[in-house]
Design an enzyme around this catalytic site. Structure first.
Site, PDB file in Angstrom:
ATOM      1  N   GLU A  80      83.451 -56.360  18.285  1.00  0.00           N
ATOM      2  CA  GLU A  80      84.849 -56.652  17.965  1.00  0.00           C
ATOM      3  C   GLU A  80      85.768 -56.516  19.181  1.00  0.00           C
ATOM      4  O   GLU A  80      86.703 -57.308  19.347  1.00  0.00           O
ATOM      5  CB  GLU A  80      85.335 -55.723  16.844  1.00  0.00           C
ATOM      6  CG  GLU A  80      84.697 -55.974  15.497  1.00  0.00           C
ATOM      7  CD  GLU A  80      83.331 -55.331  15.344  1.00  0.00           C
ATOM      8  OE1 GLU A  80      82.684 -55.545  14.310  1.00  0.00           O
ATOM      9  OE2 GLU A  80      82.900 -54.596  16.276  1.00  0.00           O
TER      10      GLU A  80
ATOM     11  N   LYS B  54      63.072 -59.935   8.069  1.00  0.00           N
ATOM     12  CA  LYS B  54      64.200 -59.646   7.188  1.00  0.00           C
ATOM     13  C   LYS B  54      64.028 -60.427   5.881  1.00  0.00           C
ATOM     14  O   LYS B  54      63.730 -61.622   5.891  1.00  0.00           O
ATOM     15  CB  LYS B  54      65.516 -60.031   7.868  1.00  0.00           C
ATOM     16  CG  LYS B  54      66.745 -59.494   7.155  1.00  0.00           C
ATOM     17  CD  LYS B  54      67.990 -59.662   8.005  1.00  0.00           C
ATOM     18  CE  LYS B  54      69.201 -59.014   7.328  1.00  0.00           C
ATOM     19  NZ  LYS B  54      70.429 -59.125   8.127  1.00  0.00           N
TER      20      LYS B  54
ATOM     21  N   ARG C 179      87.868 -50.864  15.462  1.00  0.00           N
ATOM     22  CA  ARG C 179      87.107 -50.784  16.702  1.00  0.00           C
ATOM     23  C   ARG C 179      87.793 -51.529  17.839  1.00  0.00           C
ATOM     24  O   ARG C 179      87.510 -51.281  19.006  1.00  0.00           O
ATOM     25  CB  ARG C 179      85.709 -51.359  16.495  1.00  0.00           C
ATOM     26  CG  ARG C 179      84.842 -50.507  15.586  1.00  0.00           C
ATOM     27  CD  ARG C 179      83.395 -50.902  15.671  1.00  0.00           C
ATOM     28  NE  ARG C 179      82.565 -49.782  15.244  1.00  0.00           N
ATOM     29  CZ  ARG C 179      81.277 -49.652  15.529  1.00  0.00           C
ATOM     30  NH1 ARG C 179      80.680 -50.559  16.262  1.00  0.00           N
ATOM     31  NH2 ARG C 179      80.587 -48.618  15.105  1.00  0.00           N
TER      32      ARG C 179
END
Length: 617
Positions: free
Chosen positions: A367, A279, A395
């Protein structure tokens, strides 16, 4: 090839490997330069440049369906599909979206502003293809952090069951937004280190495929191969879902990527291609980032890595104000804990983690789990604070309703990035949480209009021992630490009189309260301005008083109107003036009983309806 000359991925099909490598370097430089001016998602896109090129080289989009999870890592995909000239408009009004956008290009087959949706969508595409007897590949690129989302696990389970032909590219960079957490990450680590298996597999195949006898032996060794694969590398994460697996492969080696993707393309059924990427590759500041600072960035100076956006010395972001207050309260109360679903950097909770490592919990991109875990903590006597972005809170609606509010558990939820967030677009605008939460019994929903009120609301939330939500926007505000916390009466609003003879009443909330007051003074307009700091419960005493003035009332809000503050006010006014007779279940949870008994109990049976009609006739 000049990047601005790319209009279709077909243009790279005949390029040599050295040319593709050169193109990847050019795209990486282009992304760094472009994002440094516009802002955007940097690290995730720098990590998938070669992988995106290999995907478009091997597959035939838009016929083949390429799904990116999360959609913000699709910048190279956009360049290869002819949108490089629009990058100066990235995330600007009427400009290029920072995510895949179906209305933007035929190459964008799926939209996602949150993680863990790609596998379900890909399986849906595969089922539709087979039922309609069409012919195309379905490819889902999913990051390692997204696998912590329960939806991804559910999809893997179903994919393994249905065995539809599809390719799952597992982009493993050992990070989601910040570093990963949990058991899944530990399983991935074991798969990631499978050098022994790769060597054994290569040596066996190379030695045995040289003659007919060897080929026969190789064919007979399938069970041995599977044992080696399972026992040596412990690739159970995917094998347990009945998925075939290739990898790991270097995600920055275009030649290897093309070979592996072509092999996967020929595979019948679902297969996982495990790709190792870095990344932030190509930009040192992003490569070294372990906390998510370079995940999404504002404009920055390339040489120094410093942001070009600076806050005034006396201002802090709302997230920072809440975090500082939380730390101060936690210093005095050892039962206070903090939870985040993979947003420690964005929610400014890294200092809390550093100061109270045993009281900080990052549960990954989950979540639903975060809220219910907090409920369990509350039931066990702790005082949990959960920080969730407004656009991601939806969510966890079921968990807030069923676990938190129904059991009346004292969990404090910080709804970060509430309201319009701007650049990230429709997947991230936090304008629905008020209407989403107002219908839930037992729940308190609020928003401060300044930093002082933010500090006192958080203090009040912990003292109240109720399910308590505090929403606050993206952005910054003047900050002074309060000397002593004050309890705010639940459901109370505050009033500000501007001028002597008001011509109207404006009811608002958040920092817009001060904006309205300032604008009224600037234009020498007398009015009454109300700080409606609670959406639930609302201040009915003040509403009655305001209605008695016979002045026009304006409810000024910057969130979705349906189910909003104005809806709450109209509902209450209607109960007083009976403009519209309403029959329905009141603001509470309904316990068990037969449907007939419950309808009578709640006065929603037809007998109750007609009784009211006759009495009001």
């Amino acid at each position: 090839m000049r990047i601005y000359d790319i209009e279709s991925p077909k243009q790279i099909k005949n390029m040599s490997i050295p040319q593709l490598v050169e193109l990847s370097n050019d795209i990486r430089s282009f992304l760094i330069n472009s994002i440094s001016k516009t802002g955007g998602h940097l690290s995730s896109n720098l990590g998938v440049v070669e992988l995106s090129i290999a995907m478009h080289y091997v597959f035939d989009a838009p016929n083949d369906k390429l799904i990116f999870d999360v959609g913000h890592q699709c910048y190279t995909h956009k360049i290869l599909t002819g949108r490089s000239r629009q990058f100066t408009t990235l995330r600007k009004k009427d400009g290029l979206s920072g995510y895949q956008k179906r209305s933007e290009s035929i190459y964008d087959c799926w939209e996602a502003g949150h993680s863990s949706t790609s596998l379900s969508a890909a399986l849906g595409y595969a089922i539709a293809r087979d039922i309609k007897k069409e012919n195309y590949e379905v490819v889902a690129l999913i990051g390692d952090g997204a696998l912590s989302g329960g939806m991804a696990m559910e999809a893997l389970n179903d994919i393994g069951s249905k065995q539809k032909k599809m390719i799952i590219i597992f982009n493993d960079n050992n990070m989601s937004i910040s570093r990963n957490h949990g058991g899944i990450e530990q399983r991935i680590t074991s798969v990631r280190s499978s050098q022994i298996y790769r060597g054994i597999k290569h040596d066996i195949k190379s030695n045995l495929q040289t003659n007919k006898v060897g080929t026969s032996i190789l064919n007979a060794m399938t069970s041995v191969r599977d044992i080696v694969k399972h026992d040596i590398i412990n690739a159970g994460l995917f094998q347990d879902f009945n998925l075939d697996y290739i990898g790991p492969v270097d995600g920055h080696n275009i030649s290897d990527l093309i070979k592996v993707l072509n092999t996967a393309k020929e595979h019948d059924g679902p297969i996982v291609v495990h790709v190792l990427t870095k990344k932030g590759k190509g930009y040192p500041y992003a490569e070294k980032d372990k906390v998510g600072k370079w995940h999404g960035v504002s404009p920055f100076d390339i040489e120094t890595g410093r942001s070009l956006m600076k806050l005034p010395n006396d201002e802090l972001t709302w997230s920072e104000i809440i975090s500082r207050t939380l730390m101060d309260l936690a210093r005095k109360d050892k039962n206070i804990v903090a939870i985040t679903p993979a947003m420690a950097q964005g929610s400014k909770l890294l200092d809390f983690e550093k100061t109270y490592p045993n009281r900080f919990f990052d549960c990954g991109i989950a979540e639903q789990h975060a809220i219910t875990m907090a409920c369990g903590m509350a039931a066990g006597g702790l005082k949990p604070f959960v920080s969730v972005y407004s656009s991601f809170l939806q969510r966890a609606y079921d968990q807030i309703n069923h676990d938190m509010a129904r059991m009346d558990l004292p969990v404090v939820v910080g709804i970060d990035r509430a309201g319009l967030v701007g650049d990230d677009g429709d997947t991230h605008q936090g304008v629905f949480d008020i209407s989403m939460l107002r219908s839930i019994p037992n729940l308190i929903l609020s928003q401060p209009h300044d930093a002082k009120e933010a500090q006192n609301l958080l203090y009040t939330a912990f003292v109240s021992q109720k399910p308590f939500c505090i929403r606050y926007p993206r952005g910054n505000v003047h900050y002074d630490k309060v000397d002593q916390y004050e309890l705010i009466p639940i459901g109370s609003w505050t009033r500000y009189d501007v001028g002597d003879k008001p011509i109207c009443i404006v009811i608002s909330y958040g920092y817009d309260v001060d904006n309205v007051i300032h604008k009224a003074k600037e234009n020498n307009i007398s009015m009454i301005v109300i700080n409606a700091r609670f959406f639930k419960p609302i201040d009915t005493i003040m509403i009655n008083e305001l209605c008695s003035y016979d002045l026009p009332i304006y409810v000024y809000e910057t969130d979705c109107k349906i189910g909003s503050l104005s809806s709450a006010i109209l509902e209450y006014i209607n109960t007083q003036k009976h403009i519209l007779n309403t029959i329905g279940i009141e603001d509470h949870f309904v316990n068990h009983g037969s449907i007939r008994t419950l309808r009578i109990q709640e006065h929603i049976d037809t007998q109750s309806l007609f009784k009211e009609i006759i009495e009001n006739d």
